[in-house]
Design a protein around this motif. Structure first.
Motif, PDB file in Angstrom:
ATOM      1  N   PRO A  78      25.043  17.774  19.376  1.00  0.00           N
ATOM      2  CA  PRO A  78      26.392  17.607  19.918  1.00  0.00           C
ATOM      3  C   PRO A  78      26.337  17.429  21.442  1.00  0.00           C
ATOM      4  O   PRO A  78      25.610  18.146  22.125  1.00  0.00           O
ATOM      5  CB  PRO A  78      27.103  18.903  19.538  1.00  0.00           C
ATOM      6  N   SER A  79      27.101  16.457  21.917  1.00  0.00           N
ATOM      7  CA  SER A  79      27.112  16.195  23.362  1.00  0.00           C
ATOM      8  C   SER A  79      28.509  15.767  23.790  1.00  0.00           C
ATOM      9  O   SER A  79      29.344  15.422  22.959  1.00  0.00           O
ATOM     10  CB  SER A  79      26.093  15.111  23.703  1.00  0.00           C
ATOM     11  N   ILE A  80      28.717  15.819  25.081  1.00  0.00           N
ATOM     12  CA  ILE A  80      30.000  15.412  25.649  1.00  0.00           C
ATOM     13  C   ILE A  80      29.753  14.356  26.717  1.00  0.00           C
ATOM     14  O   ILE A  80      28.690  14.321  27.329  1.00  0.00           O
ATOM     15  CB  ILE A  80      30.768  16.607  26.243  1.00  0.00           C
ATOM     16  N   HIS A  81      30.743  13.480  26.895  1.00  0.00           N
ATOM     17  CA  HIS A  81      30.683  12.472  27.954  1.00  0.00           C
ATOM     18  C   HIS A  81      31.447  12.983  29.162  1.00  0.00           C
ATOM     19  O   HIS A  81      32.584  13.433  29.036  1.00  0.00           O
ATOM     20  CB  HIS A  81      31.350  11.161  27.508  1.00  0.00           C
ATOM     21  N   ILE A  82      30.810  12.930  30.305  1.00  0.00           N
ATOM     22  CA  ILE A  82      31.480  13.207  31.573  1.00  0.00           C
ATOM     23  C   ILE A  82      31.134  12.037  32.477  1.00  0.00           C
ATOM     24  O   ILE A  82      29.987  11.901  32.903  1.00  0.00           O
ATOM     25  CB  ILE A  82      31.050  14.545  32.193  1.00  0.00           C
ATOM     26  N   GLY A  83      32.116  11.181  32.683  1.00  0.00           N
ATOM     27  CA  GLY A  83      31.844   9.939  33.412  1.00  0.00           C
ATOM     28  C   GLY A  83      30.861   9.106  32.608  1.00  0.00           C
ATOM     29  O   GLY A  83      31.049   8.887  31.424  1.00  0.00           O
ATOM     30  N   SER A  84      29.779   8.703  33.236  1.00  0.00           N
ATOM     31  CA  SER A  84      28.766   7.914  32.540  1.00  0.00           C
ATOM     32  C   SER A  84      27.643   8.796  31.998  1.00  0.00           C
ATOM     33  O   SER A  84      26.715   8.303  31.365  1.00  0.00           O
ATOM     34  CB  SER A  84      28.179   6.868  33.483  1.00  0.00           C
ATOM     35  N   ARG A  85      27.734  10.101  32.224  1.00  0.00           N
ATOM     36  CA  ARG A  85      26.689  11.017  31.767  1.00  0.00           C
ATOM     37  C   ARG A  85      27.026  11.592  30.403  1.00  0.00           C
ATOM     38  O   ARG A  85      28.179  11.778  30.047  1.00  0.00           O
ATOM     39  CB  ARG A  85      26.527  12.170  32.753  1.00  0.00           C
ATOM     40  N   ARG A  86      25.994  11.880  29.664  1.00  0.00           N
ATOM     41  CA  ARG A  86      26.138  12.538  28.379  1.00  0.00           C
ATOM     42  C   ARG A  86      25.423  13.869  28.486  1.00  0.00           C
ATOM     43  O   ARG A  86      24.232  13.918  28.787  1.00  0.00           O
ATOM     44  CB  ARG A  86      25.504  11.670  27.305  1.00  0.00           C
ATOM     45  N   LEU A  87      26.141  14.955  28.262  1.00  0.00           N
ATOM     46  CA  LEU A  87      25.596  16.283  28.478  1.00  0.00           C
ATOM     47  C   LEU A  87      25.654  17.133  27.219  1.00  0.00           C
ATOM     48  O   LEU A  87      26.502  16.928  26.348  1.00  0.00           O
ATOM     49  CB  LEU A  87      26.356  16.977  29.610  1.00  0.00           C
ATOM     50  N   ILE A  88      24.764  18.107  27.153  1.00  0.00           N
ATOM     51  CA  ILE A  88      24.653  18.997  26.005  1.00  0.00           C
ATOM     52  C   ILE A  88      25.119  20.388  26.433  1.00  0.00           C
ATOM     53  O   ILE A  88      24.710  20.883  27.485  1.00  0.00           O
ATOM     54  CB  ILE A  88      23.190  19.048  25.522  1.00  0.00           C
ATOM     55  N   SER A  89      25.930  20.991  25.641  1.00  0.00           N
ATOM     56  CA  SER A  89      26.468  22.316  25.929  1.00  0.00           C
ATOM     57  C   SER A  89      25.360  23.365  25.948  1.00  0.00           C
ATOM     58  O   SER A  89      24.444  23.341  25.125  1.00  0.00           O
ATOM     59  CB  SER A  89      27.492  22.680  24.855  1.00  0.00           C
ATOM     60  N   ASN A  90      25.499  24.297  26.855  1.00  0.00           N
ATOM     61  CA  ASN A  90      24.575  25.424  26.898  1.00  0.00           C
ATOM     62  C   ASN A  90      24.649  26.204  25.592  1.00  0.00           C
ATOM     63  O   ASN A  90      23.651  26.750  25.135  1.00  0.00           O
ATOM     64  CB  ASN A  90      24.928  26.331  28.085  1.00  0.00           C
ATOM     65  N   ASN A  91      25.814  26.243  24.972  1.00  0.00           N
ATOM     66  CA  ASN A  91      25.987  26.933  23.698  1.00  0.00           C
ATOM     67  C   ASN A  91      25.031  26.370  22.647  1.00  0.00           C
ATOM     68  O   ASN A  91      24.402  27.120  21.902  1.00  0.00           O
ATOM     69  CB  ASN A  91      27.442  26.809  23.240  1.00  0.00           C
ATOM     70  N   TYR A  92      24.908  25.035  22.581  1.00  0.00           N
ATOM     71  CA  TYR A  92      23.980  24.409  21.629  1.00  0.00           C
ATOM     72  C   TYR A  92      22.543  24.799  21.961  1.00  0.00           C
ATOM     73  O   TYR A  92      21.766  25.157  21.081  1.00  0.00           O
ATOM     74  CB  TYR A  92      24.126  22.884  21.630  1.00  0.00           C
ATOM     75  N   TYR A  93      22.193  24.727  23.252  1.00  0.00           N
ATOM     76  CA  TYR A  93      20.828  25.065  23.651  1.00  0.00           C
ATOM     77  C   TYR A  93      20.511  26.520  23.311  1.00  0.00           C
ATOM     78  O   TYR A  93      19.427  26.825  22.810  1.00  0.00           O
ATOM     79  CB  TYR A  93      20.598  24.790  25.143  1.00  0.00           C
ATOM     80  N   SER A  94      21.447  27.431  23.540  1.00  0.00           N
ATOM     81  CA  SER A  94      21.245  28.848  23.205  1.00  0.00           C
ATOM     82  C   SER A  94      20.981  29.019  21.712  1.00  0.00           C
ATOM     83  O   SER A  94      20.091  29.768  21.312  1.00  0.00           O
ATOM     84  CB  SER A  94      22.469  29.674  23.605  1.00  0.00           C
ATOM     85  N   LYS A  95      21.755  28.315  20.896  1.00  0.00           N
ATOM     86  CA  LYS A  95      21.559  28.366  19.441  1.00  0.00           C
ATOM     87  C   LYS A  95      20.203  27.768  19.060  1.00  0.00           C
ATOM     88  O   LYS A  95      19.547  28.259  18.144  1.00  0.00           O
ATOM     89  CB  LYS A  95      22.679  27.643  18.711  1.00  0.00           C
ATOM     90  N   LEU A  96      19.814  26.722  19.757  1.00  0.00           N
ATOM     91  CA  LEU A  96      18.538  26.061  19.470  1.00  0.00           C
ATOM     92  C   LEU A  96      17.372  27.019  19.706  1.00  0.00           C
ATOM     93  O   LEU A  96      16.492  27.150  18.858  1.00  0.00           O
ATOM     94  CB  LEU A  96      18.405  24.819  20.344  1.00  0.00           C
ATOM     95  N   ILE A  97      17.377  27.702  20.826  1.00  0.00           N
ATOM     96  CA  ILE A  97      16.238  28.589  21.118  1.00  0.00           C
ATOM     97  C   ILE A  97      16.274  29.877  20.291  1.00  0.00           C
ATOM     98  O   ILE A  97      15.245  30.504  20.089  1.00  0.00           O
ATOM     99  CB  ILE A  97      16.098  28.899  22.612  1.00  0.00           C
ATOM    100  N   SER A  98      17.449  30.251  19.780  1.00  0.00           N
ATOM    101  CA  SER A  98      17.520  31.438  18.937  1.00  0.00           C
ATOM    102  C   SER A  98      17.240  31.119  17.465  1.00  0.00           C
ATOM    103  O   SER A  98      17.176  32.015  16.646  1.00  0.00           O
ATOM    104  CB  SER A  98      18.893  32.107  19.063  1.00  0.00           C
ATOM    105  N   GLY A  99      17.109  29.826  17.156  1.00  0.00           N
ATOM    106  CA  GLY A  99      16.812  29.422  15.785  1.00  0.00           C
ATOM    107  C   GLY A  99      18.034  29.139  14.942  1.00  0.00           C
ATOM    108  O   GLY A  99      17.921  28.836  13.754  1.00  0.00           O
ATOM    109  N   GLU A 100      19.228  29.216  15.522  1.00  0.00           N
ATOM    110  CA  GLU A 100      20.467  28.972  14.774  1.00  0.00           C
ATOM    111  C   GLU A 100      20.780  27.482  14.631  1.00  0.00           C
ATOM    112  O   GLU A 100      21.637  27.118  13.852  1.00  0.00           O
ATOM    113  CB  GLU A 100      21.635  29.662  15.458  1.00  0.00           C
ATOM    114  N   ALA A 101      20.117  26.630  15.430  1.00  0.00           N
ATOM    115  CA  ALA A 101      20.342  25.180  15.369  1.00  0.00           C
ATOM    116  C   ALA A 101      19.004  24.472  15.384  1.00  0.00           C
ATOM    117  O   ALA A 101      17.997  25.027  15.819  1.00  0.00           O
ATOM    118  CB  ALA A 101      21.186  24.726  16.553  1.00  0.00           C
ATOM    119  N   GLU A 102      18.992  23.231  14.893  1.00  0.00           N
ATOM    120  CA  GLU A 102      17.786  22.408  14.897  1.00  0.00           C
ATOM    121  C   GLU A 102      17.957  21.245  15.829  1.00  0.00           C
ATOM    122  O   GLU A 102      19.061  20.727  15.987  1.00  0.00           O
ATOM    123  CB  GLU A 102      17.509  21.879  13.488  1.00  0.00           C
ATOM    124  N   ALA A 103      16.843  20.820  16.417  1.00  0.00           N
ATOM    125  CA  ALA A 103      16.881  19.625  17.293  1.00  0.00           C
ATOM    126  C   ALA A 103      16.474  18.421  16.497  1.00  0.00           C
ATOM    127  O   ALA A 103      15.852  18.479  15.497  1.00  0.00           O
ATOM    128  CB  ALA A 103      15.948  19.806  18.470  1.00  0.00           C
TER     129      ALA A 103
END
Length: 67
Positions: free
Chosen positions: A42-67
């Motif tokens: 999941p990502s969001i657009h801000i201007g021309s940038r596409r960014l990933i929420s820290n919430n997703y990254y936190s879940k990724l490193i805790s094993g709750e989400a997959e990359a």
């Protein structure tokens, strides 16, 4: 020269970029961007940038989400 991102730095920010997620996870930038385009990362657009929420990254490193 750009400073390398660390897990600790990433967790203090609201968002991280695709290349930063690639660096943190070991995935290629292309893979990260493709997964962002398909909605697997999941990502969001801000201007021309596409960014990933820290919430997703936190879940990724805790094993709750997959990359």
């Amino acid at each position: 020269m750009r400073t390398a991102i660390t897990k600790e730095i990433a967790l203090t920010r609201a968002t991280i970029s695709g290349p930063e997620l690639a660096e943190l996870t070991g995935l290629s930038k292309i893979t990260v961007y493709r997964k962002m385009e398909s909605g697997e990362i999941p990502s969001i657009h801000i201007g021309s940038r596409r960014l990933i929420s820290n919430n997703y990254y936190s879940k990724l490193i805790s094993g709750e989400a997959e990359a």
